[in-house]
Design an enzyme around this catalytic site. Structure first.
Site, PDB file in Angstrom:
ATOM      1  N   PHE A  65      35.316  10.893  52.166  1.00 11.85           N
ATOM      2  CA  PHE A  65      34.018  11.393  52.607  1.00 11.85           C
ATOM      3  C   PHE A  65      33.136  11.782  51.420  1.00 11.85           C
ATOM      4  CE2 PHE A  65      31.087  14.582  54.396  1.00 11.85           C
ATOM      5  CZ  PHE A  65      30.547  13.839  55.430  1.00 11.85           C
ATOM      6  N   GLU A  66      33.761  12.189  50.319  1.00 11.81           N
ATOM      7  CA  GLU A  66      33.024  12.616  49.128  1.00 11.81           C
ATOM      8  C   GLU A  66      32.608  11.442  48.234  1.00 11.81           C
ATOM      9  OE1 GLU A  66      34.830  15.849  51.064  1.00 11.81           O
ATOM     10  OE2 GLU A  66      35.954  14.189  50.156  1.00 11.81           O
ATOM     11  N   CYS A  88      41.206   5.531  50.914  1.00  7.36           N
ATOM     12  CA  CYS A  88      42.070   4.980  51.957  1.00  7.36           C
ATOM     13  C   CYS A  88      41.986   5.876  53.183  1.00  7.36           C
ATOM     14  CB  CYS A  88      43.515   4.891  51.462  1.00  7.36           C
ATOM     15  SG  CYS A  88      44.656   4.308  52.738  1.00  7.36           S
ATOM     16  N   HIS A  96      38.231  11.020  64.393  1.00  4.39           N
ATOM     17  CA  HIS A  96      37.954  11.384  63.006  1.00  4.39           C
ATOM     18  C   HIS A  96      37.883  10.149  62.105  1.00  4.39           C
ATOM     19  CE1 HIS A  96      39.079  12.974  58.947  1.00  4.39           C
ATOM     20  NE2 HIS A  96      38.177  13.877  59.291  1.00  4.39           N
ATOM     21  N   ARG A 135      48.343  -3.552  51.343  1.00  3.57           N
ATOM     22  CA  ARG A 135      47.049  -3.894  50.759  1.00  3.57           C
ATOM     23  C   ARG A 135      46.809  -3.230  49.403  1.00  3.57           C
ATOM     24  NH1 ARG A 135      47.221  -4.605  55.901  1.00  3.57           N
ATOM     25  NH2 ARG A 135      45.827  -6.045  56.990  1.00  3.57           N
TER      26      ARG A 135
END
Length: 194
Positions: A65-66, A88, A96, A135
């Site tokens: 989010f940052e 990730c 959420h 991945r």
């Protein structure tokens, strides 16, 4: 069948020369067991593409989010030509995951558009931890492709901003070599670009 990065895909970035680029990598510490090998994949690929160690700036933030705000700070600093935002997100039982992944994607594209600094979306959005591990390791490490995209977009930006004479990306005017050194940086108050 589904293909992963590295499976039958062209090595589009191998011939690109990133020696003139400054690359910022911002890594989310949330899911660090995934983001750390992703950054390692980025760094190894950037070195193969001739980006010097001293031209790779790396920092961390608490979570994905940052990433947009940290990317904006870095873009506005003028110290990098391109940014790779690495995170990730793994789906859970609530909304959420959807809220954060959408906000991060929108935030990162906005930073690129508002600052004219390319921001590579290096955020895995997986259903399970196992998908994230797949991945972020070996030949299917998405950091490899993100670094290739970063070099390509950094060179595109440099060409568009006139840092090369006739660049291979086709934006600049003048000579014929995309590998010539960039002109001197602008002096304070000097108009740049349009």
């Amino acid at each position: 069948t589904h293909r992963m990065v590295g499976e039958g895909m062209p090595d589009f970035g191998d011939e690109l020369d990133g020696s003139s680029l400054r690359v910022g990598i911002i890594k989310a510490r949330w899911n660090d067991d995934i983001t750390t090998p992703l950054v390692e994949g980025c760094r190894e690929t950037l070195k193969k593409m001739k980006v010097a160690d001293e031209n790779i700036f790396e920092t961390t933030v608490p979570g994905s989010f940052e990433l947009p705000l940290a990317s904006r700070f870095l873009a506005l600093s003028g110290t990098t030509d391109v940014i790779i935002a690495v995170g990730c997100l793994i789906d859970g039982d609530t909304t959420h995951f959807d809220v954060i992944s959408n906000a991060v994607a929108k935030g990162l594209i906005d930073v690129g558009l508002q600052t004219a600094t390319p921001v590579v979306f290096g955020v895995l959005t997986c259903n399970t931890h196992e998908q994230a591990v797949t991945r972020s390791t070996g030949k299917t490490n998405h950091g490899i492709g993100w670094a290739q995209s970063a070099v390509e977009m950094g060179l595109l930006r440099a060409s568009a901003l006139g840092k090369f004479k006739q660049g291979s990306m086709g934006f600049s005017v003048g000579g014929s070599s995309a590998t010539e050194a960039a002109p001197s940086p602008p002096t304070p108050g000097q108009k740049v670009g349009f």
